[in-house]
Design an enzyme around this catalytic site. Structure first.
Site, PDB file in Angstrom:
ATOM      1  N   TYR A  35       2.832  10.631  -4.948  1.00  0.00           N
ATOM      2  CA  TYR A  35       1.758  10.944  -5.876  1.00  0.00           C
ATOM      3  C   TYR A  35       2.252  11.925  -6.941  1.00  0.00           C
ATOM      4  O   TYR A  35       2.092  11.691  -8.138  1.00  0.00           O
ATOM      5  CB  TYR A  35       0.565  11.531  -5.103  1.00  0.00           C
ATOM      6  CG  TYR A  35      -0.595  11.884  -5.988  1.00  0.00           C
ATOM      7  CD1 TYR A  35      -1.327  10.886  -6.619  1.00  0.00           C
ATOM      8  CD2 TYR A  35      -0.946  13.215  -6.204  1.00  0.00           C
ATOM      9  CE1 TYR A  35      -2.389  11.201  -7.445  1.00  0.00           C
ATOM     10  CE2 TYR A  35      -2.011  13.536  -7.018  1.00  0.00           C
ATOM     11  CZ  TYR A  35      -2.731  12.529  -7.637  1.00  0.00           C
ATOM     12  OH  TYR A  35      -3.782  12.842  -8.456  1.00  0.00           O
ATOM     13  N   ASP A  38       4.560  10.141  -9.310  1.00  0.00           N
ATOM     14  CA  ASP A  38       3.857   9.297 -10.278  1.00  0.00           C
ATOM     15  C   ASP A  38       3.192  10.127 -11.372  1.00  0.00           C
ATOM     16  O   ASP A  38       3.104   9.713 -12.524  1.00  0.00           O
ATOM     17  CB  ASP A  38       2.819   8.431  -9.558  1.00  0.00           C
ATOM     18  CG  ASP A  38       3.486   7.334  -8.717  1.00  0.00           C
ATOM     19  OD1 ASP A  38       4.657   7.016  -8.994  1.00  0.00           O
ATOM     20  OD2 ASP A  38       2.847   6.827  -7.786  1.00  0.00           O
ATOM     21  N   SER A  83       9.142  -3.845 -11.576  1.00  0.00           N
ATOM     22  CA  SER A  83       8.331  -2.894 -10.836  1.00  0.00           C
ATOM     23  C   SER A  83       6.868  -3.257 -11.075  1.00  0.00           C
ATOM     24  O   SER A  83       6.576  -4.238 -11.757  1.00  0.00           O
ATOM     25  CB  SER A  83       8.656  -1.525 -11.394  1.00  0.00           C
ATOM     26  OG  SER A  83       8.055  -0.561 -10.626  1.00  0.00           O
ATOM     27  N   GLU A 114      -2.909  -8.227  -1.969  1.00  0.00           N
ATOM     28  CA  GLU A 114      -2.011  -8.008  -0.822  1.00  0.00           C
ATOM     29  C   GLU A 114      -1.866  -6.516  -0.593  1.00  0.00           C
ATOM     30  O   GLU A 114      -2.164  -5.712  -1.476  1.00  0.00           O
ATOM     31  CB  GLU A 114      -0.604  -8.558  -1.143  1.00  0.00           C
ATOM     32  CG  GLU A 114      -0.551 -10.043  -1.296  1.00  0.00           C
ATOM     33  CD  GLU A 114       0.763 -10.521  -1.907  1.00  0.00           C
ATOM     34  OE1 GLU A 114       1.635  -9.683  -2.202  1.00  0.00           O
ATOM     35  OE2 GLU A 114       0.899 -11.731  -2.090  1.00  0.00           O
ATOM     36  N   LYS A 289      -2.756  -9.485  -7.834  1.00  0.00           N
ATOM     37  CA  LYS A 289      -1.963 -10.419  -8.641  1.00  0.00           C
ATOM     38  C   LYS A 289      -2.854 -11.527  -9.176  1.00  0.00           C
ATOM     39  O   LYS A 289      -3.723 -12.018  -8.441  1.00  0.00           O
ATOM     40  CB  LYS A 289      -0.858 -11.061  -7.784  1.00  0.00           C
ATOM     41  CG  LYS A 289       0.096 -10.069  -7.189  1.00  0.00           C
ATOM     42  CD  LYS A 289       1.059 -10.714  -6.209  1.00  0.00           C
ATOM     43  CE  LYS A 289       1.979  -9.640  -5.640  1.00  0.00           C
ATOM     44  NZ  LYS A 289       2.889 -10.129  -4.627  1.00  0.00           N
ATOM     45  N   CYS A 407      15.618  34.041  22.665  1.00  0.00           N
ATOM     46  CA  CYS A 407      14.805  32.990  23.273  1.00  0.00           C
ATOM     47  C   CYS A 407      13.417  33.545  23.609  1.00  0.00           C
ATOM     48  O   CYS A 407      13.309  34.585  24.264  1.00  0.00           O
ATOM     49  CB  CYS A 407      15.481  32.477  24.540  1.00  0.00           C
ATOM     50  SG  CYS A 407      14.440  31.334  25.457  1.00  0.00           S
ATOM     51  N   CYS A 410      13.285  33.613  27.681  1.00  0.00           N
ATOM     52  CA  CYS A 410      14.168  34.377  28.571  1.00  0.00           C
ATOM     53  C   CYS A 410      14.950  35.459  27.841  1.00  0.00           C
ATOM     54  O   CYS A 410      15.796  36.119  28.433  1.00  0.00           O
ATOM     55  CB  CYS A 410      15.107  33.438  29.314  1.00  0.00           C
ATOM     56  SG  CYS A 410      16.391  32.754  28.257  1.00  0.00           S
TER      57      CYS A 410
HETATM   58  S1  IVH Z   1       4.936  -7.871  -6.051  1.00  0.00           S
HETATM   59  C1  IVH Z   1       6.998  -7.883 -10.280  1.00  0.00           C
HETATM   60  N1  IVH Z   1       3.770  -7.392  -3.809  1.00  0.00           N
HETATM   61  O1  IVH Z   1       6.206  -2.503  -4.828  1.00  0.00           O
HETATM   62  C2  IVH Z   1       6.931  -7.040  -9.102  1.00  0.00           C
HETATM   63  N2  IVH Z   1       5.369  -5.818  -4.569  1.00  0.00           N
HETATM   64  O2  IVH Z   1       6.285  -1.062  -7.456  1.00  0.00           O
HETATM   65  C3  IVH Z   1       6.576  -7.898  -7.968  1.00  0.00           C
HETATM   66  N3  IVH Z   1       5.730  -3.958  -3.024  1.00  0.00           N
HETATM   67  O3  IVH Z   1       9.364  -3.459  -5.967  1.00  0.00           O
HETATM   68  C4  IVH Z   1       6.249  -7.094  -6.829  1.00  0.00           C
HETATM   69  N4  IVH Z   1       4.313  -4.621  -1.487  1.00  0.00           N
HETATM   70  O4  IVH Z   1       8.996  -3.181  -3.482  1.00  0.00           O
HETATM   71  C5  IVH Z   1       4.664  -6.951  -4.697  1.00  0.00           C
HETATM   72  N5  IVH Z   1       2.628  -7.141  -1.807  1.00  0.00           N
HETATM   73  C6  IVH Z   1       3.535  -6.705  -2.686  1.00  0.00           C
HETATM   74  C7  IVH Z   1       4.272  -5.526  -2.486  1.00  0.00           C
HETATM   75  C8  IVH Z   1       5.169  -5.109  -3.463  1.00  0.00           C
HETATM   76  C9  IVH Z   1       5.184  -3.709  -1.818  1.00  0.00           C
HETATM   77  C10 IVH Z   1       6.714  -3.103  -3.680  1.00  0.00           C
HETATM   78  C11 IVH Z   1       7.936  -3.834  -4.111  1.00  0.00           C
HETATM   79  C12 IVH Z   1       8.057  -3.615  -5.567  1.00  0.00           C
HETATM   80  C13 IVH Z   1       7.256  -2.367  -5.750  1.00  0.00           C
HETATM   81  C14 IVH Z   1       6.716  -2.315  -7.131  1.00  0.00           C
END
Ligand code: IVH
Length: 668
Positions: A35, A38, A83, A114, A289, A407, A410
């Protein structure tokens, strides 16, 4: 902010983030929470947007974290491993949905949600159904080739046999260590006097970069896929990809959910925020996604992350409370562990009163003072730990916590070895004596269920037991008068002790509590030496020849057997009738080809490792010794076999076998 101030601040943040990237990715030792990291990154990104000309060429906002390491071959990814953009706010999830609508006006959209697995991202390349390469994410463009290590992960299919699989495809996902495996690993390390590992994620990162794949295999890693990509047009949605991976034998997490609107997405987010502790793995948020692959293509991606996905990260669970005192516990090895006693506070569903402080270094790192306001953190069901101190709230004149030099039980002066302080008074320090007996009766050792920790303390206080051997001298009339023991309980206790005489040698060896000899090492040693006397007579070099046993362990064993009291203990255990050798029943045999034969193996081998060769010899009925004597039937030599042994074998006219010869003899 002036241009000059911004320049300075951008420089400062860039350096700071780069430092934390190295700590996180290369050293597996983060100093700040995800956190906090980020937040730094977000601050930098905001400033760079305000002053675009000041962005540095190597800005961490433009790159995916990790860099590759030296020990592995660097490989290019087919498609960059991107990422995800992160957010901690629900409002931003709504703006994400609005952005999508704006880019694809009128489109009907499904979201595939997910968990965001908190592990290590890897990419798997399959050709003609065979796994040909595994790589880490690295800098997103190129990563480390970790194929050998990854192949030890049992939930990662090495060959896929299914109709219509594409000639070539790539699977991406996360390598993880489950919490139960992690807890067990740490428990073993603690027992061996080793430092504890911080969390499953760092442990996974470190494990994947180990040089020896057989050590990786022991760590029992798991793999969860989250993407399938192929040039063949066999998919129209992300969901279909996940289902195909399931059919092909991948171990997917059943927690995903297809959502039809943002309200359903929000419900998914809050469901897992409440229920994440029920999972066997760590997650740090969820990933949303766009399900349709054509829509994904239309949306595209920025240099760093796709526009069709976003991660919602959960705030780490931590609370502030007051440090009331610090206690010091002395374990069976004499290691002194500091424990923070806290003002009780509710954290992740339970009341926390104590937290681990690990060692003196940790106290120094935190610069801990009495009555400090401390932050404690907890993930899953692990022991909470103190992560930080709120220094601004410290009252003037408050006393720093100073690790004792004596200790606490002891009064003996402590000695320091690496990060750990030990009480050297092994012979008389009460918690060390009771600790050793508690270890001896443990489920994984002699498995004497009828004696708990409190009974051991009681028997010790009454002067009835001093060493584990004393257990076998206990009589009914000793126990019956003790508080809480009537007829049934006393008989039960004695029955448990008597039954332990049948416990196999591997358990007995572990139960002795020899420093650095954990359960796995005890198993290897027991099978290698077969008999306690063979181990007792072995030299450091001979012990270090046993599989997974290094010099440090070998030294500790030799030291153990040099101690008169330990030898006395073993003799008493022998008289009591404990199993001090491997019995035939414990060794599965596959053939009788070497039955009645005694062999000595030395050197390194081509086709098998020495350990594997020794196992094969035993499985075929052979008995192994470490020293050459007239009782030896064959001397098996590999490369760099011991010269003294060879000379002695020739002197005694013992037949010398090469690797090929022994392999033929066994019929491998
Ligand atoms: S999709 C285009 N799905 O999060 C990137 N990533 O910050 C596609 N991660 O490098 C990643 N769970 O290591 C995706 N269900 C999930 C994930 C996941 C963990 C991690 C992964 C990625 C990082 C991105």
């Amino acid at each position: 902010m002036t241009h000059q101030d911004a320049q300075q601040e951008i420089q400062r943040l860039t350096t700071l983030i780069q430092k934390h990237n190295v700590l996180y990715y290369q050293q597996g030792q983060p100093e700040i929470s995800d956190y906090a990291f980020d937040q730094l990154l977000e601050k930098l990104a905001k400033l760079e947007n305000q002053f675009p000309t000041l962005r540095l060429p190597d800005s961490p906002t433009q790159k995916v974290g990790e860099a590759t390491t030296k020990n592995f071959v660097s490989v290019n990814h087919r498609y960059p491993m991107l990422s995800l953009s992160n957010t901690y706010s629900e409002a931003e999830i709504s703006s994400f949905a609005q952005r999508l609508q704006k880019s694809l006006p009128g489109a009907v959209m499904e979201f595939f949600c997910e968990l965001k697995f908190d592990g290590i991202a890897i990419s798997l390349l399959y050709q003609d159904g065979a796994l040909v390469r595994v790589a880490t994410r690295g800098d997103g463009e190129k990563g480390d080739d970790i194929t050998q290590n990854a192949q030890t992960i049992t939930t990662l299919p090495r060959r896929i046999k299914a109709k219509g699989i594409p000639k070539e495809f790539e699977v991406r996902g996360e390598v993880l260590m489950t919490r139960p495996h992690f807890e067990e690993l740490n428990a073993t390390r603690l027992m061996r006097g080793e430092t504890v590992l911080a969390n499953p994620r760092n442990t996974t990162a470190g494990t994947l970069k180990m040089i020896d794949p057989s050590l990786v295999a022991q760590r029992l890693l798991d793999f969860y896929p989250y993407a399938l990509s192929t040039e063949d047009k066999i998919l129209t949605t992300h969901e279909e990809g996940i289902h195909l991976l399931e059919q092909w034998g991948f171990h997917t997490s059943p927690t995903y959910k297809k959502c039809h609107n943002i309200e359903e997405v929000m419900a998914y987010i809050s469901y897992w925020e409440q229920n994440k502790h029920t999972l066997p793995i760590d997650i740090d948020g969820i990933v949303i996604k766009v399900n349709n692959l054509q829509q994904q293509d239309q949306l595209g991606h920025t240099a760093k992350s796709p526009r069709w996905a976003i991660a919602y990260k959960y705030q780490p669970e931590h609370v502030a409370t007051t440090l009331e005192s610090v206690g010091y516990q002395v374990g069976r090895t004499g290691a002194v562990t500091p424990v923070a006693y806290l003002k009780p506070v509710l954290l992740a569903g339970t009341t926390v009163k104590r937290a681990s402080l690990y060692n003196a270094q940790e106290i120094a790192r935190l610069d801990l003072h009495l009555a400090d306001t401390v932050f404690i953190e907890k993930g899953g069901d692990i022991i909470p730990k103190v992560t930080a101190v709120e220094v601004q709230k410290r009252k003037p004149g408050s006393k720093p916590i100073i690790f004792p030099s004596q200790c606490p039980d002891c009064n003996t002066t402590l000695v320091q070895e690496e990060a750990i302080h030990y009480c050297p008074n092994a012979k008389a320090c009460p918690p060390q004596l009771t600790g050793r007996i508690k270890h001896f009766v443990h489920r994984k050792a002699m498995h004497i269920d009828s004696i708990g920790s409190r009974t051991i303390d009681l028997l010790f206080e009454e002067g009835l037991i001093h060493t584990p051997a004393d257990l076998y001298r206990l009589r009914y009339q000793d126990i019956y008068p003790l508080e809480g023991f009537k007829e049934v309980a006393s008989k039960n206790l004695l029955r448990g002790i008597a039954a332990s005489k049948q416990v196999p040698f591997t358990n007995v060896l572990f139960a002795l509590g020899i420093r650095h000899v954990g359960k796995t090492v005890a198993e290897k040693l027991a099978h290698h030496f077969q008999h306690i006397d063979a181990l007792r007579q072995a030299t450091v070099e001979e012990i270090a020849e046993a599989p997974t046993v290094g010099e440090k362990i070998a030294h500790s064993i030799v030291t153990y057997f040099q101690d008169e009291e330990n030898l006395k203990l073993i003799e008493t255990l022998r008289e009591a009738g404990l199993q001090l050798c491997i019995t035939k029943a414990q060794e599965p045999t596959v053939s009788q080809r070497l039955t009645g034969k005694t062999l000595v193996v030395s050197g390194t081998f081509q086709r098998l490792t020495r350990a594997a060769l020794q196992t094969q010899i035993r499985k075929n009925g052979g008995r192994l010794l470490t020293a050459i004597s007239k009782n030896v039937d064959y001397f098996v030599v590999g490369k760099k076999a011991g010269a003294t042994k060879l000379a002695r074998a020739q002197e005694l006219k013992i037949p010398v076998l090469s690797e090929e010869e022994i392999i033929t003899m066994i019929g491998l």
